[in-house]
Write a protein that holds these residues in place. Sequence first.
Motif, PDB file in Angstrom:
ATOM      1  N   LEU A 271       0.828  -1.207   0.000  1.00 60.06           N
ATOM      2  CA  LEU A 271       0.000   0.000   0.000  1.00 60.06           C
ATOM      3  C   LEU A 271       0.861   1.256   0.000  1.00 60.06           C
ATOM      4  N   THR A 272       1.961   1.217   0.768  1.00 60.62           N
ATOM      5  CA  THR A 272       2.875   2.359   0.787  1.00 60.62           C
ATOM      6  C   THR A 272       3.455   2.604  -0.600  1.00 60.62           C
ATOM      7  N   LEU A 273       3.792   1.508  -1.287  1.00 67.44           N
ATOM      8  CA  LEU A 273       4.385   1.609  -2.630  1.00 67.44           C
ATOM      9  C   LEU A 273       3.335   1.809  -3.710  1.00 67.44           C
ATOM     10  N   ARG A 274       2.048   1.606  -3.334  1.00 61.98           N
ATOM     11  CA  ARG A 274       0.966   1.605  -4.327  1.00 61.98           C
ATOM     12  C   ARG A 274       1.261   0.581  -5.424  1.00 61.98           C
ATOM     13  N   HIS A 275       1.544  -0.600  -4.990  1.00 59.15           N
ATOM     14  CA  HIS A 275       1.926  -1.669  -5.913  1.00 59.15           C
ATOM     15  C   HIS A 275       0.677  -2.332  -6.495  1.00 59.15           C
ATOM     16  N   LYS A 276       0.757  -2.652  -7.775  1.00 59.84           N
ATOM     17  CA  LYS A 276      -0.402  -3.209  -8.468  1.00 59.84           C
ATOM     18  C   LYS A 276      -0.825  -4.573  -7.928  1.00 59.84           C
ATOM     19  N   ASP A 277       0.067  -5.288  -7.255  1.00 62.22           N
ATOM     20  CA  ASP A 277      -0.273  -6.631  -6.773  1.00 62.22           C
ATOM     21  C   ASP A 277      -1.026  -6.622  -5.453  1.00 62.22           C
ATOM     22  N   VAL A 278      -1.329  -5.428  -4.919  1.00 64.76           N
ATOM     23  CA  VAL A 278      -1.950  -5.374  -3.592  1.00 64.76           C
ATOM     24  C   VAL A 278      -3.323  -6.034  -3.597  1.00 64.76           C
ATOM     25  N   PHE A 279      -4.108  -5.831  -4.653  1.00 67.78           N
ATOM     26  CA  PHE A 279      -5.449  -6.417  -4.700  1.00 67.78           C
ATOM     27  C   PHE A 279      -5.381  -7.929  -4.903  1.00 67.78           C
ATOM     28  N   GLN A 280      -4.431  -8.366  -5.720  1.00 66.84           N
ATOM     29  CA  GLN A 280      -4.234  -9.803  -5.906  1.00 66.84           C
ATOM     30  C   GLN A 280      -3.838 -10.468  -4.591  1.00 66.84           C
ATOM     31  N   LEU A 281      -2.971  -9.792  -3.820  1.00 65.29           N
ATOM     32  CA  LEU A 281      -2.543 -10.327  -2.528  1.00 65.29           C
ATOM     33  C   LEU A 281      -3.732 -10.459  -1.572  1.00 65.29           C
ATOM     34  N   ILE A 282      -4.589  -9.463  -1.555  1.00 68.36           N
ATOM     35  CA  ILE A 282      -5.764  -9.491  -0.664  1.00 68.36           C
ATOM     36  C   ILE A 282      -6.685 -10.641  -1.034  1.00 68.36           C
ATOM     37  N   HIS A 283      -6.966 -10.801  -2.323  1.00 69.30           N
ATOM     38  CA  HIS A 283      -7.859 -11.883  -2.765  1.00 69.30           C
ATOM     39  C   HIS A 283      -7.234 -13.249  -2.514  1.00 69.30           C
ATOM     40  N   LYS A 284      -5.964 -13.381  -2.883  1.00 69.05           N
ATOM     41  CA  LYS A 284      -5.309 -14.693  -2.813  1.00 69.05           C
ATOM     42  C   LYS A 284      -5.237 -15.224  -1.391  1.00 69.05           C
ATOM     43  N   HIS A 285      -4.960 -14.330  -0.438  1.00 71.38           N
ATOM     44  CA  HIS A 285      -4.757 -14.770   0.945  1.00 71.38           C
ATOM     45  C   HIS A 285      -5.891 -14.336   1.874  1.00 71.38           C
ATOM     46  N   ASN A 286      -6.995 -13.851   1.264  1.00 63.61           N
ATOM     47  CA  ASN A 286      -8.189 -13.510   2.048  1.00 63.61           C
ATOM     48  C   ASN A 286      -7.841 -12.561   3.202  1.00 63.61           C
ATOM     49  N   LEU A 287      -7.266 -11.427   2.873  1.00 61.79           N
ATOM     50  CA  LEU A 287      -6.774 -10.482   3.877  1.00 61.79           C
ATOM     51  C   LEU A 287      -7.789  -9.381   4.191  1.00 61.79           C
TER      52      LEU A 287
END
Length: 593
Positions: A271-287
């Motif tokens: 989130l600090t980096l505004r990285h494009k994989d943040v949403f994928q990470l949330i979905h993949k690991h149910n965060l």
Amino acid sequence: VFQFDTEFFISGLAPLCDQLVILSYVKEISEKTEVECCARPRLDIVQPLPESCEEISSDALTVRGFQENECRDYHLEYSEGESLFYIISPRDVVVAKERDQDDHIDWLLEKKKYEEALMAAEISQKTIKKHKILDIGLAYINHLVEKGEYDLAARKCQKILGKNTELWEFEVYKFKEIGQLKAISRYLPRRDPVLKPLIYEMVLHEFLESDYEGFATLIKEWPGDLYNNTIIVQAVVDHLKKDPQNRTLLRTLAELYTYDQRYGRALEIYLTLRHKDVFQLIHKHNLFSSIKDKIVLLMDFDSEKAVDMLLDNEDKISIDRVVEELENRPELQHVYLHKLFKRDHHKGQRYHEKQISLYAEYDRPNLLPFLRDSTHCPLEKALEICQQRNFVEETVYLLSRMGNSRSALKMIMEELQDVDKAIEFAKEQDDGELWEDLILYSIDKPPFITGLLNNIGTHVDPILLIHRIKEGMEIPNLRDSLVKILQDYNLQILLREGCKKILVADSLSLLKKMHRTQMKGVLVDEENICESCLSPILPSDASRSFNVVVFHCRHMFHKECLPVSNTVSPVQFCNICSAKHRGPGSAILEMKK
């Protein structure tokens, strides 16, 4: 069998398959003395041809005292079973034998043609006795390293070392000694075999010291179980102390946290980096439980993706929680509620009153569609907001929806000065009083009169407007407007005449059809009964006379059972259908016998 001439003396002959081995005696002229002297004997292999021969190979033999020997001093003997050839001279005996693949490999290695030697050994690995493929390969790697071709040497390790972990580790340390760990890093085995974690950590530390991008690439490519993740994380953290804003190191640290299942920390970095994989990470690991207090950050990063994710997972993060988190960011709150409303007009109904202000502040173009589609927003509140902000179109809509059409029309005329919109509004409401108000307002405004003349012909009698026009008033395009009224009137007359012709034709067609239907006979048999006395309509005795009345409605009566009509008209009507108001059914048939 063969016959050919030679330019030398022959001291001996021996067979070699279909070829000949020839021990030849040659004389040559000395360059120093220019005197003819004896040269070294030669061992030639020739391929006999019908009238000549082809030389396959020729080797000069160094024997002691060859300068003093004559042709008869040399002899060639051979051992057929062992493929051995003996060259006998007065002072020496030379043994010759066929070269095998080992000899060929020896020669290639002597010439430093390691790649060809390796290839030859692989092809003949079942027949070679002196050499091993691995030894040749290791010699080849050493040779490349000595030449400085480190990348090629590292690439060859994959093929030569195979699954031998000890050799792999030995070569890695050798590359470390010469400062070329980077060269071999791309080719290190990652599965079957797997080297000791220390090897991989050593390579990662080498990159971390000098090449952040290369380090990040290895972390991304290598499985997380190859090395001790904790050690590498600590090393990265130490480097970040020196350069805390390095995006490459931060991104790599997030990936290491992900491998270590510390998803919360990884999410914070992404989130600090505004990285494009943040949403994928949330979905993949149910965060979703971890982002409840990070909704503003997600929306700031990519509001479109964030809203879609939040709406798709309402069961994990409720609408109320999202709205609460965005309370201090009304512009983001509007984006979320607008998307929610687009998906379902009823889910966020408790926030519709709030949305009126949000639309008015951040998205006026969508305010009017919202007011039209929402059935839950308080109209009084919406009217108050729109009047405060002087939103004329929205105010007009709200006034008309609240039943105050006259005020809405007045606002259109006074605020918007748009006669076409006023006429359209009057058409939608279809109220005679509104048309009257519109005419009264327009009567002293020539441009408005022109607009009315052009548009009200099908809704209001134009004469009412024309009679009210003051004499002498100049009205633009009056002639064209009057012509249009007449054309519209003629068009209406034509339409009515056309409709009348269609109605007459249809009526005539239906009348003929009814007449044909009524002219048809009606079946009367023993099953039919009199609707009055309920006895069979036909007598059981066929010889008896009877009188039956049948109506078009298919009700049947005995003549004597019908009540006497009080009217002078001879037409009789079915009592049953008349009582039920189905319309009169006149008698179509009177049966007598």
